[in-house]
Motif scaffolding. Structure first.
Motif, PDB file in Angstrom:
ATOM      1  N   TRP A   1     -41.644   4.343   6.927  1.00 39.47           N
ATOM      2  CA  TRP A   1     -41.707   5.564   7.743  1.00 39.47           C
ATOM      3  C   TRP A   1     -40.666   6.588   7.249  1.00 39.47           C
ATOM      4  CZ3 TRP A   1     -43.239   5.132  13.545  1.00 39.47           C
ATOM      5  CH2 TRP A   1     -43.541   6.386  14.049  1.00 39.47           C
ATOM      6  N   PHE A   2     -40.723   6.931   5.978  1.00 35.51           N
ATOM      7  CA  PHE A   2     -39.745   7.854   5.397  1.00 35.51           C
ATOM      8  C   PHE A   2     -39.881   9.228   6.039  1.00 35.51           C
ATOM      9  CE2 PHE A   2     -38.373  10.951   2.192  1.00 35.51           C
ATOM     10  CZ  PHE A   2     -37.085  10.475   1.954  1.00 35.51           C
ATOM     11  N   SER A   3     -38.742   9.808   6.447  1.00 33.24           N
ATOM     12  CA  SER A   3     -38.773  11.112   7.127  1.00 33.24           C
ATOM     13  C   SER A   3     -37.713  12.064   6.583  1.00 33.24           C
ATOM     14  CB  SER A   3     -38.576  10.929   8.640  1.00 33.24           C
ATOM     15  OG  SER A   3     -37.344  10.269   8.915  1.00 33.24           O
TER      16      SER A   3
ATOM     17  N   GLY B   1     -37.236   4.831  -8.088  1.00 37.69           N
ATOM     18  CA  GLY B   1     -38.229   3.769  -8.140  1.00 37.69           C
ATOM     19  C   GLY B   1     -38.662   3.230  -6.793  1.00 37.69           C
ATOM     20  N   CYS B   2     -38.349   3.946  -5.717  1.00 37.54           N
ATOM     21  CA  CYS B   2     -38.711   3.475  -4.379  1.00 37.54           C
ATOM     22  C   CYS B   2     -40.228   3.511  -4.157  1.00 37.54           C
ATOM     23  CB  CYS B   2     -38.040   4.334  -3.312  1.00 37.54           C
ATOM     24  SG  CYS B   2     -36.243   4.214  -3.262  1.00 37.54           S
ATOM     25  N   TRP B   3     -40.678   2.598  -3.308  1.00 35.46           N
ATOM     26  CA  TRP B   3     -42.028   2.595  -2.775  1.00 35.46           C
ATOM     27  C   TRP B   3     -41.943   3.092  -1.329  1.00 35.46           C
ATOM     28  CZ3 TRP B   3     -46.327  -1.179  -4.331  1.00 35.46           C
ATOM     29  CH2 TRP B   3     -46.279  -1.446  -5.707  1.00 35.46           C
ATOM     30  N   PHE B   4     -43.120   3.212  -0.686  1.00 35.21           N
ATOM     31  CA  PHE B   4     -43.165   3.764   0.666  1.00 35.21           C
ATOM     32  C   PHE B   4     -44.250   3.055   1.483  1.00 35.21           C
ATOM     33  CE2 PHE B   4     -41.954   6.869  -2.471  1.00 35.21           C
ATOM     34  CZ  PHE B   4     -40.774   7.389  -1.957  1.00 35.21           C
ATOM     35  N   SER B   5     -43.952   2.811   2.766  1.00 41.57           N
ATOM     36  CA  SER B   5     -44.988   2.327   3.689  1.00 41.57           C
ATOM     37  C   SER B   5     -45.180   3.385   4.766  1.00 41.57           C
ATOM     38  CB  SER B   5     -44.622   0.968   4.294  1.00 41.57           C
ATOM     39  OG  SER B   5     -43.375   0.977   4.950  1.00 41.57           O
ATOM     40  N   VAL B   6     -46.442   3.766   4.972  1.00 44.26           N
ATOM     41  CA  VAL B   6     -46.771   4.869   5.872  1.00 44.26           C
ATOM     42  C   VAL B   6     -47.744   4.376   6.941  1.00 44.26           C
ATOM     43  CG1 VAL B   6     -46.428   6.542   4.023  1.00 44.26           C
ATOM     44  CG2 VAL B   6     -48.732   5.697   4.489  1.00 44.26           C
ATOM     45  N   GLY B   7     -47.588   4.909   8.148  1.00 42.14           N
ATOM     46  CA  GLY B   7     -48.431   4.471   9.246  1.00 42.14           C
ATOM     47  C   GLY B   7     -48.983   5.626  10.054  1.00 42.14           C
ATOM     48  N   PRO B   8     -49.798   5.316  11.051  1.00 42.79           N
ATOM     49  CA  PRO B   8     -50.393   6.368  11.888  1.00 42.79           C
ATOM     50  C   PRO B   8     -49.358   7.280  12.525  1.00 42.79           C
ATOM     51  CG  PRO B   8     -51.469   4.271  12.301  1.00 42.79           C
ATOM     52  CD  PRO B   8     -50.292   3.972  11.418  1.00 42.79           C
ATOM     53  N   GLY B   9     -48.242   6.711  12.988  1.00 43.67           N
ATOM     54  CA  GLY B   9     -47.209   7.527  13.614  1.00 43.67           C
ATOM     55  C   GLY B   9     -46.657   8.570  12.669  1.00 43.67           C
ATOM     56  N   MET B  10     -46.359   8.165  11.458  1.00 48.53           N
ATOM     57  CA  MET B  10     -45.810   9.086  10.459  1.00 48.53           C
ATOM     58  C   MET B  10     -46.828  10.151  10.071  1.00 48.53           C
ATOM     59  SD  MET B  10     -44.540   8.222   6.587  1.00 48.53           S
ATOM     60  CE  MET B  10     -44.351   9.569   5.397  1.00 48.53           C
ATOM     61  N   LEU B  11     -48.090   9.742   9.941  1.00 50.34           N
ATOM     62  CA  LEU B  11     -49.103  10.642   9.400  1.00 50.34           C
ATOM     63  C   LEU B  11     -49.735  11.560  10.442  1.00 50.34           C
ATOM     64  CD1 LEU B  11     -50.812   8.214   6.866  1.00 50.34           C
ATOM     65  CD2 LEU B  11     -48.965   9.853   6.464  1.00 50.34           C
ATOM     66  N   ARG B  12     -49.296  11.448  11.692  1.00 49.39           N
ATOM     67  CA  ARG B  12     -49.771  12.386  12.724  1.00 49.39           C
ATOM     68  C   ARG B  12     -49.181  13.778  12.539  1.00 49.39           C
ATOM     69  NH1 ARG B  12     -49.314   8.088  16.739  1.00 49.39           N
ATOM     70  NH2 ARG B  12     -47.188   8.764  17.087  1.00 49.39           N
ATOM     71  N   GLY B  13     -47.937  13.825  12.042  1.00 51.62           N
ATOM     72  CA  GLY B  13     -47.244  15.103  11.926  1.00 51.62           C
ATOM     73  C   GLY B  13     -47.436  15.758  10.578  1.00 51.62           C
ATOM     74  N   GLU B  14     -47.266  17.078  10.551  1.00 48.14           N
ATOM     75  CA  GLU B  14     -47.462  17.825   9.311  1.00 48.14           C
ATOM     76  C   GLU B  14     -46.432  17.438   8.252  1.00 48.14           C
ATOM     77  OE1 GLU B  14     -49.355  19.939   6.647  1.00 48.14           O
ATOM     78  OE2 GLU B  14     -50.064  19.617   8.702  1.00 48.14           O
ATOM     79  N   LYS B  15     -45.170  17.229   8.663  1.00 45.61           N
ATOM     80  CA  LYS B  15     -44.152  16.855   7.684  1.00 45.61           C
ATOM     81  C   LYS B  15     -44.478  15.509   7.058  1.00 45.61           C
ATOM     82  CE  LYS B  15     -39.274  15.836   6.961  1.00 45.61           C
ATOM     83  NZ  LYS B  15     -37.931  15.652   7.567  1.00 45.61           N
ATOM     84  N   GLY B  16     -44.849  14.543   7.884  1.00 45.29           N
ATOM     85  CA  GLY B  16     -45.184  13.223   7.362  1.00 45.29           C
ATOM     86  C   GLY B  16     -46.355  13.275   6.400  1.00 45.29           C
ATOM     87  N   ARG B  17     -47.341  14.085   6.710  1.00 44.97           N
ATOM     88  CA  ARG B  17     -48.508  14.220   5.840  1.00 44.97           C
ATOM     89  C   ARG B  17     -48.130  14.871   4.508  1.00 44.97           C
ATOM     90  NH1 ARG B  17     -53.387  13.540   8.339  1.00 44.97           N
ATOM     91  NH2 ARG B  17     -54.453  14.999   6.950  1.00 44.97           N
ATOM     92  N   GLU B  18     -47.245  15.863   4.577  1.00 52.63           N
ATOM     93  CA  GLU B  18     -46.820  16.519   3.338  1.00 52.63           C
ATOM     94  C   GLU B  18     -46.002  15.568   2.474  1.00 52.63           C
ATOM     95  OE1 GLU B  18     -46.868  19.346   0.502  1.00 52.63           O
ATOM     96  OE2 GLU B  18     -47.994  19.362   2.385  1.00 52.63           O
TER      97      GLU B  18
ATOM     98  N   ALA C   1     -46.316  12.284   2.450  1.00 51.34           N
ATOM     99  CA  ALA C   1     -47.262  11.314   1.907  1.00 51.34           C
ATOM    100  C   ALA C   1     -48.058  11.894   0.746  1.00 51.34           C
ATOM    101  CB  ALA C   1     -48.206  10.829   3.008  1.00 51.34           C
ATOM    102  N   LYS C   2     -48.368  13.167   0.841  1.00 50.11           N
ATOM    103  CA  LYS C   2     -49.119  13.830  -0.230  1.00 50.11           C
ATOM    104  C   LYS C   2     -48.349  13.817  -1.536  1.00 50.11           C
ATOM    105  CE  LYS C   2     -51.586  18.177  -1.147  1.00 50.11           C
ATOM    106  NZ  LYS C   2     -51.928  19.510  -0.593  1.00 50.11           N
ATOM    107  N   ARG C   3     -47.024  13.861  -1.440  1.00 52.64           N
ATOM    108  CA  ARG C   3     -46.187  13.942  -2.642  1.00 52.64           C
ATOM    109  C   ARG C   3     -45.717  12.577  -3.143  1.00 52.64           C
ATOM    110  NH1 ARG C   3     -43.163  19.522  -2.867  1.00 52.64           N
ATOM    111  NH2 ARG C   3     -44.482  20.770  -1.493  1.00 52.64           N
ATOM    112  N   MET C   4     -46.003  11.531  -2.391  1.00 57.70           N
ATOM    113  CA  MET C   4     -45.606  10.182  -2.834  1.00 57.70           C
ATOM    114  C   MET C   4     -46.544   9.699  -3.935  1.00 57.70           C
ATOM    115  SD  MET C   4     -44.945   8.453   0.899  1.00 57.70           S
ATOM    116  CE  MET C   4     -43.585   9.008   1.947  1.00 57.70           C
ATOM    117  N   PRO C   5     -46.018   8.986  -4.938  1.00 54.80           N
ATOM    118  CA  PRO C   5     -46.905   8.422  -5.965  1.00 54.80           C
ATOM    119  C   PRO C   5     -47.921   7.479  -5.320  1.00 54.80           C
ATOM    120  CG  PRO C   5     -44.590   8.245  -6.620  1.00 54.80           C
ATOM    121  CD  PRO C   5     -44.605   8.666  -5.183  1.00 54.80           C
TER     122      PRO C   5
END
Length: 245
Positions: free
Chosen positions: A147-149, A162-179, A181-185
């Protein structure tokens, strides 16, 4: 389906939830908040080949449970996954910052001494400090920021480290979280629920509702549902190859 960050032991009926995950064929990383929770949480995975248990000491509990670090060190050889660990800079926890730093850096040092682990990391309002600690301990393992913010600059730095990321519904509800996620490899992303802490429609999220994040990634990445599923499955398989045990 993949839920790479879930607190199975904190549901009212953890054994029932674990059975439901197994029946659905769900891959779950069952994270713990204290070393003392390890034994009971590992038992939830009995008979469930796709549930893995992570050894953790949550930053919000660092000031209360730092005395469990010797137990953390004793248990480290029993798992290739560590989590939930990290730092929390929210006002109500910032006053325990030194305890958090001590617990997090000690946990990373223990992981490094054990030849590295796969790490599920909390970084709320503390991304720079978390990345500083990871940069200082490159042998601690593979960091997966749950839930990177952080800021876009912090995201760029995390990617470079070299970090990875785990994303969930809570994170992806908001515009910042979606942006973010869009930029994560795309080859370093996994889905999560963060249940039962994360909520959906005013109640605790179930592990299988990590699938909602798949639907969101279809929109964010601009690819088909099968393509998102394929990418996530490929990422999980790659992670398995990187596991140290």
């Amino acid at each position: 389906m993949i839920d790479f960050h879930c607190h199975l032991d904190l549901y009212p009926d953890p054994h029932g939830v674990a059975r439901a995950c197994a029946q659905r064929g769900l891959y779950v990383l069952s994270v713990t908040t204290t070393p003392s929770a390890w034994t009971g949480t590992v038992a939830l995975a009995n008979g469930a080949a796709r549930i893995r248990t992570a050894l953790g000491l949550h930053p919000q509990l660092a000031h209360q449970r730092k005395g469990e670090l010797p137990q953390f060190e004793k248990l480290i050889d029993q798992t290739r996954y560590v989590g939930e660990i990290g730092l929390d800079g929210a006002p109500e926890f910032k006053r325990y910052w030194q305890d958090q730093l001590y617990v997090f850096t000690t946990a990373l040092d223990i992981c490094r001494a054990a030849s590295g682990r796969i790490l599920s990391i909390h970084s709320r309002r503390a991304a720079t400090a978390v990345l500083d600690a990871l940069e200082a301990q490159p042998g601690a393992g593979l960091p997966i920021l749950h839930w990177f913010s952080g800021s876009m600059r912090e995201l760029t730095r995390a990617i470079e480290l070299g970090c990875w990321f785990s994303v969930g519904p809570g994170m992806l509800r908001g515009e910042k979280g979606r942006e973010l996620a869009k930029r994560m490899p795309q080859d370093r992303v996994l889905t999560e629920s963060d249940g039962p802490f994360a909520q959906i429609d005013g109640r605790a999220a179930w592990p299988w509702e990590a699938a909602i994040a798949v639907q969101e990634l279809v929109s964010i990445w601009g690819v088909s549902p099968p393509e998102v599923e394929r990418k996530l499955s490929s990422n999980l398989a790659q992670l398995g190859k990187l596991a140290v045990l």
